[in-house]
Design an enzyme around this catalytic site. Sequence first.
Site, PDB file in Angstrom:
ATOM      1  N   ARG A  92       0.168   8.707  -6.284  1.00 47.08           N
ATOM      2  CA  ARG A  92      -1.267   8.400  -6.440  1.00 47.08           C
ATOM      3  C   ARG A  92      -1.828   7.899  -5.122  1.00 47.08           C
ATOM      4  NH1 ARG A  92      -2.160  11.470 -10.516  1.00 47.08           N
ATOM      5  NH2 ARG A  92      -0.478  11.193 -12.010  1.00 47.08           N
ATOM      6  N   ILE A  93      -3.108   8.132  -4.943  1.00 43.41           N
ATOM      7  CA  ILE A  93      -3.785   7.657  -3.739  1.00 43.41           C
ATOM      8  C   ILE A  93      -4.446   6.326  -4.070  1.00 43.41           C
ATOM      9  CG2 ILE A  93      -5.649   8.147  -2.103  1.00 43.41           C
ATOM     10  CD1 ILE A  93      -5.072  11.177  -2.785  1.00 43.41           C
ATOM     11  N   LEU A  94      -4.145   5.318  -3.288  1.00 44.58           N
ATOM     12  CA  LEU A  94      -4.732   3.997  -3.510  1.00 44.58           C
ATOM     13  C   LEU A  94      -6.112   3.933  -2.863  1.00 44.58           C
ATOM     14  CD1 LEU A  94      -1.561   1.826  -2.789  1.00 44.58           C
ATOM     15  CD2 LEU A  94      -2.622   2.237  -5.038  1.00 44.58           C
ATOM     16  N   HIS A 110       7.071  10.132   3.784  1.00 45.64           N
ATOM     17  CA  HIS A 110       6.515  11.473   3.582  1.00 45.64           C
ATOM     18  C   HIS A 110       7.531  12.521   4.045  1.00 45.64           C
ATOM     19  CE1 HIS A 110       3.449  14.519   3.086  1.00 45.64           C
ATOM     20  NE2 HIS A 110       3.806  15.006   4.255  1.00 45.64           N
ATOM     21  N   ASP A 142      -3.224   4.074   5.587  1.00 47.27           N
ATOM     22  CA  ASP A 142      -4.623   3.713   5.813  1.00 47.27           C
ATOM     23  C   ASP A 142      -5.491   4.420   4.778  1.00 47.27           C
ATOM     24  OD1 ASP A 142      -4.902   6.315   6.691  1.00 47.27           O
ATOM     25  OD2 ASP A 142      -5.310   5.801   8.782  1.00 47.27           O
ATOM     26  N   ASP A 146      -1.765  10.357   3.979  1.00 46.32           N
ATOM     27  CA  ASP A 146      -0.671  10.700   4.906  1.00 46.32           C
ATOM     28  C   ASP A 146      -1.151  10.676   6.351  1.00 46.32           C
ATOM     29  OD1 ASP A 146       0.998  11.026   2.689  1.00 46.32           O
ATOM     30  OD2 ASP A 146       0.543  13.162   2.528  1.00 46.32           O
TER      31      ASP A 146
END
Length: 210
Positions: A92-94, A110, A142, A146
């Site tokens: 998931r992307i925070l 990654h 950030d 990725d």
Amino acid sequence: MPHAPLPLAVLVSGTGSNLQALIDCPSDDFSICVVISDRPDAAALARARGAGIPTHVVDWSTCTLRHEFTSAVCDAAEGFGAQGLILAGFMRILAPGAMERFPDAIINVHPALLPSFPGGHAVEHALAHGVTFTGVTVHFVDEQVDHGPIISQRPVPVYDGDDAFSLHERIQSVEHQLLPEVVAAFGRGDLSVEGRHVRWNSTVNAGGSR
Ligand code: GRF
């Protein structure tokens, strides 16, 4: 000078082989205070329980807003005393709120040499492009996917006849060495971020194996 191990939350979504590598690498530099999953059925949770590590689920399928999901993950991590987040196969992307609450303290692994092949199909994309080397990147997270400052990279050769399974297996065996090394360095306070560059403060890694 002796120091207490840095308590960290490990975030997972799937099999958890990287979590296992962290568990199997006892360190004076970090401890895993909680394993947080976005899926209640993630096999990684059983690995955590087997090691006696507390687990917590923030079920992505019941969350409608990314920032609310992110807040719940950060609340749980902080509730267990975490001072950083390790994304070990976390799919998931925070939201940016996570970087505000854990500045320069979220690390992702990654399966490619970033900035090549970001995203969820890095192994397949490397094969499709016919590269002869891909690899592993461990980086700070950030606001972009990725993308954050690179802490360490290791190359992995691509062989004739490789498919996504065989290549990913070779990549993962490198991940399982590199991620614990980087997390230990982070726990020791060895890493400092200067813009897009990460400095290894100890002489052990300086100019060498990073
Ligand atoms: C790893 O290859 C990692 O690089 C990628 O997802 C995979 C997770 O594997 N982000 P596991 O769950 O740690 O076995």
